[in-house]
Design a protein around this motif. Structure first.
Motif, mmCIF file in Angstrom:
data_model
loop_
_atom_site.group_PDB
_atom_site.id
_atom_site.type_symbol
_atom_site.label_atom_id
_atom_site.label_comp_id
_atom_site.label_asym_id
_atom_site.label_seq_id
_atom_site.Cartn_x
_atom_site.Cartn_y
_atom_site.Cartn_z
ATOM 1 N N GLN A 1 0.831 -1.204 0.000
ATOM 2 C CA GLN A 1 0.000 0.000 0.000
ATOM 3 C C GLN A 1 0.864 1.252 0.000
ATOM 4 O O GLN A 1 1.869 1.320 0.704
ATOM 5 C CB GLN A 1 -0.912 0.003 1.233
ATOM 6 N N ASN A 2 0.451 2.247 -0.783
ATOM 7 C CA ASN A 2 1.200 3.495 -0.826
ATOM 8 C C ASN A 2 1.152 4.192 0.537
ATOM 9 O O ASN A 2 0.100 4.262 1.170
ATOM 10 C CB ASN A 2 0.611 4.409 -1.903
ATOM 11 N N GLU A 3 2.297 4.670 0.975
ATOM 12 C CA GLU A 3 2.482 5.407 2.224
ATOM 13 C C GLU A 3 2.297 4.547 3.474
ATOM 14 O O GLU A 3 2.293 5.061 4.596
ATOM 15 C CB GLU A 3 1.560 6.627 2.293
ATOM 16 N N ARG A 4 2.204 3.232 3.298
ATOM 17 C CA ARG A 4 2.074 2.339 4.449
ATOM 18 C C ARG A 4 3.454 2.130 5.085
ATOM 19 O O ARG A 4 4.455 1.958 4.393
ATOM 20 C CB ARG A 4 1.485 0.991 4.024
ATOM 21 N N ILE A 5 3.500 2.142 6.406
ATOM 22 C CA ILE A 5 4.721 1.846 7.142
ATOM 23 C C ILE A 5 4.464 0.626 8.020
ATOM 24 O O ILE A 5 3.588 0.646 8.889
ATOM 25 C CB ILE A 5 5.173 3.043 8.000
ATOM 26 N N TYR A 6 5.197 -0.454 7.754
ATOM 27 C CA TYR A 6 5.121 -1.666 8.559
ATOM 28 C C TYR A 6 6.304 -1.704 9.531
ATOM 29 O O TYR A 6 7.394 -1.215 9.218
ATOM 30 C CB TYR A 6 5.188 -2.921 7.682
ATOM 31 N N THR A 7 6.082 -2.323 10.683
ATOM 32 C CA THR A 7 7.145 -2.504 11.661
ATOM 33 C C THR A 7 7.228 -3.984 12.013
ATOM 34 O O THR A 7 6.231 -4.598 12.401
ATOM 35 C CB THR A 7 6.871 -1.675 12.928
ATOM 36 N N LEU A 8 8.417 -4.561 11.856
ATOM 37 C CA LEU A 8 8.601 -5.997 12.062
ATOM 38 C C LEU A 8 9.237 -6.275 13.417
ATOM 39 O O LEU A 8 10.377 -5.891 13.672
ATOM 40 C CB LEU A 8 9.495 -6.577 10.958
ATOM 41 N N THR A 9 8.477 -6.916 14.282
ATOM 42 C CA THR A 9 8.988 -7.333 15.593
ATOM 43 C C THR A 9 8.383 -8.689 15.924
ATOM 44 O O THR A 9 7.402 -9.121 15.322
ATOM 45 C CB THR A 9 8.604 -6.352 16.721
ATOM 46 N N GLU A 10 8.970 -9.354 16.904
ATOM 47 C CA GLU A 10 8.317 -10.510 17.489
ATOM 48 C C GLU A 10 7.107 -10.030 18.293
ATOM 49 O O GLU A 10 6.857 -8.837 18.409
ATOM 50 C CB GLU A 10 9.291 -11.275 18.387
ATOM 51 N N SER A 11 6.404 -10.970 18.892
ATOM 52 C CA SER A 11 5.183 -10.602 19.626
ATOM 53 C C SER A 11 5.495 -10.006 20.994
ATOM 54 O O SER A 11 4.610 -9.437 21.635
ATOM 55 C CB SER A 11 4.278 -11.823 19.799
#
Length: 289
Positions: A193-203
């Motif tokens: 998605q345009n302008e989407r920011i994901y953050t990758l972490t464990e739970s």
């Protein structure tokens, strides 16, 4: 769709390349190489290869011609000025080459009050991309769980985790999980998605006492927590001149700036990221200390 992945000789970029190849035809994947000495290795695997020089505007535009999805892994430079300059060249070249979508690697150490030496770059990236005119998605990594493996002999020798973190926690993601998420976002237009920011972490995140307990479990050795003085820690890890970088990162961590959590990995992949305990059990079993 044509996909260009940069940093393919590095730890993350190489894994993203392999994950994308599992999903789309190999002919649709282009490997962006910084070092010309590595080009033949990738060509022998049947991949199209282009040389990437972030500071050579003409060659960068040429490399990005006819590319739909550009996965941008920043170079391993140690100051924000160099990386910001690099990003400016990337944006200009992507615009000129009419790249349809840019996927950029970010990091959770991007807060306005973050003393990490590269936080200025990671904070600048989303603001600059927002004004770039490009369609983009940012994927922010937390700390790589893999680095704990390389530090484990030192930790075992000392008998303690010595990160100068006080009582604050750290968030982790493995390189493998990160690469899988990058590849999934790159090929799935619902996630891209345009302008989407994901953050990758464990739970969950881990205080240093919790980290020491996990390392004790996977090694069968008693490991405690004895935080080093920040300046001493920098000196201990300055073999390659990187002590100040690590020191600034853990200084940020001691302020609680590296303990962010997100469920974005589960949103992308449909399941939780590999837990630190599971990851370390698998990796420590592969190694002898």
């Amino acid at each position: 769709m044509k996909y260009l992945i940069t940093g393919v000789t590095g730890q993350l970029g190489s894994k993203i390349l392999e994950e994308i190849k599992k999903i789309v035809p190999k002919n649709d994947v282009v490997a962006g190489i910084h070092s010309t000495s590595k080009i033949d290795d990738f060509r022998e695997k049947g991949l199209k290869v282009v040389k990437i020089d972030y500071f050579d505007r003409d060659s960068l535009v040429s490399a990005l011609r006819d590319i739909d999805i550009f996965v941008y892994i920043p170079s391993k430079s140690y100051d924000s000025f160099t990386r910001i300059t690099e990003l400016e060249y990337v944006i200009r070249a992507a615009r000129k080459a009419n790249v349809k979508h840019l996927i950029a690697m970010g990091f959770i150490g991007d807060q306005v009050n973050d003393p990490f030496v590269l936080s200025a770059f990671y904070g600048y990236m989303p603001r600059r991309l927002a004004s770039s005119g490009l369609k983009y998605t940012i994927i922010r990594n937390s700390l790589y769980a893999d680095t704990l493996i390389s530090y484990l002999p030192e930790i075992l020798e000392k008998g303690n985790v010595n990160y100068p973190m006080k009582d604050k926690a750290l968030s982790f993601i493995s390189l493998e999980d990160s690469a899988k998420a990058f590849a999934k976002v790159a090929v799935d237009d619902k996630l891209r998605q345009n302008e989407r920011i994901y953050t990758l972490t464990e739970s969950r995140n881990y205080t240093m006492l919790e980290l020491a307990n996990i390392l004790s479990k996977v090694t069968g050795r008693k490991i405690g927590y004895q935080p080093a003085d920040l300046s001493d820690f920098e000196d201990m890890h300055n073999k390659y001149g990187e002590g100040y970088i690590l020191g600034s990162m853990y200084k940020a961590g001691s302020r609680g700036l590296l303990q962010e959590l997100s469920n974005d990995y589960q949103v992308i992949m449909g399941h939780e990221a590999t837990s630190l305990l599971e990851f370390l059990k698998n990796r420590v079993n592969e190694k002898s200390f």
